[in-house]
Scaffold this active site. Structure first.
Site, PDB file in Angstrom:
ATOM      1  N   PHE A 127      -7.183 -32.367  -7.079  1.00  0.00           N
ATOM      2  CA  PHE A 127      -7.708 -31.778  -5.844  1.00  0.00           C
ATOM      3  C   PHE A 127      -6.576 -31.630  -4.845  1.00  0.00           C
ATOM      4  O   PHE A 127      -5.903 -32.602  -4.510  1.00  0.00           O
ATOM      5  CB  PHE A 127      -8.833 -32.620  -5.226  1.00  0.00           C
ATOM      6  CG  PHE A 127      -9.417 -31.949  -4.010  1.00  0.00           C
ATOM      7  CD1 PHE A 127     -10.328 -30.907  -4.146  1.00  0.00           C
ATOM      8  CD2 PHE A 127      -9.014 -32.304  -2.734  1.00  0.00           C
ATOM      9  CE1 PHE A 127     -10.834 -30.236  -3.037  1.00  0.00           C
ATOM     10  CE2 PHE A 127      -9.522 -31.639  -1.610  1.00  0.00           C
ATOM     11  CZ  PHE A 127     -10.430 -30.608  -1.764  1.00  0.00           C
ATOM     12  N   ASP A 181       1.279 -35.060  -4.250  1.00  0.00           N
ATOM     13  CA  ASP A 181       0.268 -34.917  -3.205  1.00  0.00           C
ATOM     14  C   ASP A 181      -0.226 -36.326  -2.882  1.00  0.00           C
ATOM     15  O   ASP A 181      -1.038 -36.894  -3.606  1.00  0.00           O
ATOM     16  CB  ASP A 181      -0.867 -34.018  -3.715  1.00  0.00           C
ATOM     17  CG  ASP A 181      -1.995 -33.860  -2.694  1.00  0.00           C
ATOM     18  OD1 ASP A 181      -2.021 -34.612  -1.699  1.00  0.00           O
ATOM     19  OD2 ASP A 181      -2.848 -32.980  -2.918  1.00  0.00           O
ATOM     20  N   LYS A 188      -4.418 -37.230   5.376  1.00  0.00           N
ATOM     21  CA  LYS A 188      -5.572 -38.064   5.733  1.00  0.00           C
ATOM     22  C   LYS A 188      -5.271 -39.261   6.652  1.00  0.00           C
ATOM     23  O   LYS A 188      -5.686 -39.276   7.795  1.00  0.00           O
ATOM     24  CB  LYS A 188      -6.275 -38.534   4.466  1.00  0.00           C
ATOM     25  CG  LYS A 188      -7.012 -37.382   3.769  1.00  0.00           C
ATOM     26  CD  LYS A 188      -7.951 -37.872   2.708  1.00  0.00           C
ATOM     27  CE  LYS A 188      -8.927 -36.792   2.277  1.00  0.00           C
ATOM     28  NZ  LYS A 188      -8.455 -35.923   1.196  1.00  0.00           N
TER      29      LYS A 188
HETATM   30  C1  LIG Z   1      -8.361 -34.505   0.993  1.00  0.00           C
HETATM   31  C2  LIG Z   1      -7.262 -34.036   0.128  1.00  0.00           C
HETATM   32  C3  LIG Z   1      -6.649 -32.788   0.334  1.00  0.00           C
HETATM   33  C4  LIG Z   1      -7.134 -31.800   1.348  1.00  0.00           C
HETATM   34  O1  LIG Z   1      -6.972 -32.246   2.658  1.00  0.00           O
HETATM   35  P1  LIG Z   1      -7.679 -31.435   3.858  1.00  0.00           P
HETATM   36  O2  LIG Z   1      -7.171 -32.145   5.077  1.00  0.00           O
HETATM   37  O3  LIG Z   1      -9.147 -31.545   3.668  1.00  0.00           O
HETATM   38  O4  LIG Z   1      -7.201 -30.037   3.777  1.00  0.00           O
HETATM   39  C5  LIG Z   1      -5.575 -32.464  -0.476  1.00  0.00           C
HETATM   40  N1  LIG Z   1      -5.137 -33.291  -1.423  1.00  0.00           N
HETATM   41  C6  LIG Z   1      -5.699 -34.490  -1.652  1.00  0.00           C
HETATM   42  C7  LIG Z   1      -5.155 -35.392  -2.714  1.00  0.00           C
HETATM   43  C8  LIG Z   1      -6.792 -34.909  -0.886  1.00  0.00           C
HETATM   44  O5  LIG Z   1      -7.381 -36.078  -1.132  1.00  0.00           O
END
Ligand SMILES: *Cc1c(COP(=O)(O)O)cnc(C)c1O
Length: 388
Positions: free
Chosen positions: A128, A213, A242
């Site tokens: 994700f 990420d 986050k």
């Molecule tokens: C939540 C998340 C995103 C997306 O972040 P947003 O602030 O909602 O755009 C991207 N990568 C990972 C691993 C995430 O957990």
């Protein structure tokens, strides 16, 4: 009728305020927040030092523009780079934007060094990376892509933790590999150390950029500031969001020097990105995590919680597996996750599920042992009732 677009399946509860790991709904009911707005409120709610810093900044300067020097941005960039062993940061406002920046930086780097044909990015199935067009393309899950085609060209997907598949997918057109050290939304799956070592070696050999990420895993969530520190491999690009602002929207794309040079004035930009308020929040989070010993505390609480979940697995057959690092923990169940989420909500505990059978726990890093016990006791009650 609500005038807010219908993009979330929301639970029927609204919160009015919080303190520490606790949230109160508009009816006055109290909840133990083991979700932290999905790994965001790392310092819990209304943390005194954090709140004071933010209030001070609101009274001085919230926003200017990246047309000017932004002192708070420089300070946060210095801090993050020294902590992450990287050299430069691009600031934005969210996780998907941080990944957009990473994707653009990788393409630009590869384009400038190797020419126009080398732009492909390999990502993982079940990953994700966000909800913009580029990041839904990077996300290896059909359910987020469906109906939005055509997607961005140049993405390939391989199975997570499978180095053979990855080796086959990397060609002379590959610019970068993007992966989460722990797949969060995908169900809390941790990357194997040995796998990551091989991925790193492959990337180094082919000058393919390794991009982590760490939007969910970063900023102390896993017991170290960044998950990669525990997994023994250093990326070339890393994204954060986050937990970085403790609730203030901020994202960051960090890179090593040689890669960061691919961006120059005009290459990329964001109006709000890295504004003084967001960066003051990021700095305050770093200070409290490190000087306030919250990171050490989080590591200990993560171990305690993981042990408690393993005990829970031994006692309850419905718990199939416990996975995670630090205070990012997941349990795979033999039953529907949303039933347990609803039971927890009724009993005053906030958690959520990823997929159908996984519960995810991402409490504030300030959570204490008695609060973890309360969460574990509640789960035990729910699983016992289920078995009966
Ligand atoms: C939540 C998340 C995103 C997306 O972040 P947003 O602030 O909602 O755009 C991207 N990568 C990972 C691993 C995430 O957990």
């Amino acid at each position: 009728m609500s005038h807010v677009m219908n993009t979330y399946a929301r639970l029927p509860v609204a919160f009015s305020h919080g303190e520490g790991v606790w949230l109160w709904d508009t009816e006055g009911k109290r909840y133990l927040d083991a979700l932290s707005g999905i790994a965001v409120n790392t310092l819990g709610h209304a943390h005194p030092r954090f709140t004071a810093t933010l209030s001070g900044q609101v009274g001085r300067l919230i926003h200017c523009s990246n047309i000017y020097q932004v002192r708070e941005q420089e300070l946060l960039a210095d801090k993050l780079c020294s902590l992450a062993n990287m050299q430069e940061v691009f600031f934005c406002n969210s996780g998907c934007e941080a990944n957009e920046a990473a994707i653009k930086l990788a393409r630009r780097y590869s384009h400038d060094k190797y020419g126009a044909g080398r732009y492909e990015i390999v990502t993982m199935k079940n990953s994700f990376h966000g909800r913009t067009m580029a990041t839904i393309t990077a996300t290896g899950q059909e359910k987020v892509q469906k109906g939005y085609e055509p997607l961005l060209p140049g993405f390939h997907y391989v199975a997570f933790n499978n180095v053979e598949e990855l080796e086959q997918a990397v060609t002379d057109k590959t610019a970068a590999i993007l992966l989460e050290p722990i797949q969060g939304e995908g169900g809390v799956h941790v990357a194997d150390r040995e796998y990551l070592k091989q991925v790193r070696a492959l990337c180094t050999k082919k000058d393919v950029l390794l991009m982590f990420d760490e939007v969910q895993t970063g900023m102390g969530r896993t017991g170290t500031l960044f998950a990669y520190e525990q997994l023994g491999v250093q990326p070339d690009i890393m994204t954060l969001a986050k937990g970085l602002g403790g609730g203030m929207p901020i994202g960051a794309c960090l890179a090593i020097d040689s890669v960061a040079q691919a961006f120059s004035p005009g290459s990329h930009a964001s109006t709000f990105g890295g504004n003084p308020l967001a960066c003051a929040a990021g700095l305050a989070v770093c200070r409290v995590l490190l000087e306030g010993q919250v990171l050490d505390h989080a590591r200990r609480m993560g171990e305690y919680f993981a042990k408690g979940l393993s005990d829970c697995q031994e006692r309850h057959r419905v718990v199939r597996e416990v996975r995670g690092l630090g205070l990012l923990q997941g349990i795979e169940l033999d039953m529907e996750g949303k039933v347990v989420v609803a039971e927890c909500l009724a009993r005053g505990i906030l958690i959520n599920g990823t997929g159908e059978h996984v519960l995810r726990f991402v409490p504030p890093l300030i959570i204490t042992q008695p609060e973890i016990d309360r969460l574990l006791d509640t789960l035990t009650q729910i699983f016992s009732k289920q078995a009966a």
